[in-house]
Design an enzyme around this catalytic site. Structure first.
Site, mmCIF file in Angstrom:
data_model
loop_
_atom_site.group_PDB
_atom_site.id
_atom_site.type_symbol
_atom_site.label_atom_id
_atom_site.label_comp_id
_atom_site.label_asym_id
_atom_site.label_seq_id
_atom_site.Cartn_x
_atom_site.Cartn_y
_atom_site.Cartn_z
ATOM 1 N N PRO A 2 0.840 -1.212 0.000
ATOM 2 C CA PRO A 2 0.000 0.000 0.000
ATOM 3 C C PRO A 2 0.876 1.264 0.000
ATOM 4 O O PRO A 2 1.787 1.390 0.810
ATOM 5 C CB PRO A 2 -0.790 -0.111 1.314
ATOM 6 C CG PRO A 2 -0.678 -1.544 1.726
ATOM 7 C CD PRO A 2 0.629 -2.039 1.188
ATOM 8 N N GLU A 3 0.600 2.141 -0.948
ATOM 9 C CA GLU A 3 1.342 3.393 -1.052
ATOM 10 C C GLU A 3 0.485 4.532 -0.496
ATOM 11 O O GLU A 3 -0.670 4.329 -0.146
ATOM 12 C CB GLU A 3 1.684 3.658 -2.525
ATOM 13 C CG GLU A 3 2.592 2.606 -3.147
ATOM 14 C CD GLU A 3 4.031 2.721 -2.663
ATOM 15 O OE1 GLU A 3 4.368 3.705 -1.972
ATOM 16 O OE2 GLU A 3 4.827 1.817 -2.979
#
Ligand SMILES: [Zn+2]
Length: 269
Positions: A2-3
């Site tokens: 997850p960014e």
């Protein structure tokens, strides 16, 4: 992994289910995340969530007496499910809020659930984070000032979380394309004008990704989150050998700091 955009989409997704609500229960099924989930999180029962904010890729739940710090690590996702929903194998942590559960699923267990009663910006994990890329404080002048004296390539500078926080590999490549800057350009050599273009491009890239993820917001309850939504729209990322959508040149792939960088040799000088 997850960014920042996924984390921001998560923040927006969970916020309306939490703010103003009382935490009625805390369930820790497996405390062995990146750091052990502290026993003190059980003290959350009875507290009211005041705010859900984000710093870098950390989500901060302001509970009045302290902050719950959440990080999704490599594979984590947060979902809101109905109370009583049976947990899956990797559902390690639940916060029971009203008739719903905020549930952390984290197969690889690199995520984090921590509790702090100090100001969250002073927490050891957060104190050294760089400037927030979507903050108005990051403009051309500021980026220009931050890069002075840095001999590192601008791509690596952008990805250094102590300088600018949360610009991951995909977003760094895409931002440099939009700003027409070659990824190997030395950070300290960027002009004021190019710094301004880059600051703007970083914001555009992240906001585009957040907006794309936002379309999954209405499905947030019970969904698996919004991962993988960005690649379809990429200008250069993961497009080696394909034609640039602007100039038709072939997209190239190089390696910088053990990470793949994609760029257009026609557009980026
Ligand atoms: Zn091009």
């Amino acid at each position: 992994m997850p960014e920042l955009p996924e984390v921001e989409v998560t923040r927006r997704g969970i916020e309306p289910h939490l703010v103003g609500r009382t935490i009625v229960g805390v369930t820790v099924r497996d405390s062995r995340l990146r750091w052990p989930i502290p026993d003190s999180v059980r003290l959350l029962a009875g507290q009211v969530v005041r705010q859900v904010s984000r710093r870098g890729k950390y989500l901060l739940l302001d509970c009045g007496e302290g902050h719950l710090i959440l990080h999704l690590g490599m594979s984590g996702s947060l979902r809101v499910v109905a109370a009583g929903t049976p947990p899956g194998k990797h559902d390690h942590f639940d916060l029971e809020v009203g008739k719903k559960l905020l549930r952390l699923r984290d197969p690889r267990r690199f995520g984090a659930v921590l509790w702090t009663t100090q100001a969250p910006e002073e927490h050891p994990l957060i104190r050294h984070l760089g400037i927030e890329p979507l903050s108005p404080a990051l403009d051309g002048a500021r980026l220009h000032a931050l890069t002075r004296g840095h001999r590192a390539a601008i791509k690596q500078f952008l990805m250094d979380g102590r300088r600018v926080v949360g610009v991951g590999n995909i977003y760094a490549s895409e931002s440099l394309f939009l700003a027409a800057i070659h990824p190997r350009t030395r950070a300290g050599r960027l002009s004021v004008q190019r710094s301004a273009n880059l600051a703007k491009s970083v914001k555009t890239t992240l906001r585009t990704a957040i907006r794309a993820g936002g379309s999954s917001l209405r499905d947030f309850v019970g969904s698996d989150g919004a991962q993988g939504y960005f690649q379809r729209r990429a200008w250069v990322y993961d497009r080696e050998g394909k034609e640039c959508r602007r100039c038709g040149a072939f997209i190239r792939r190089i390696v910088q700091g053990q990470r793949a960088t994609y760029f257009c040799p026609g557009c980026q000088r």
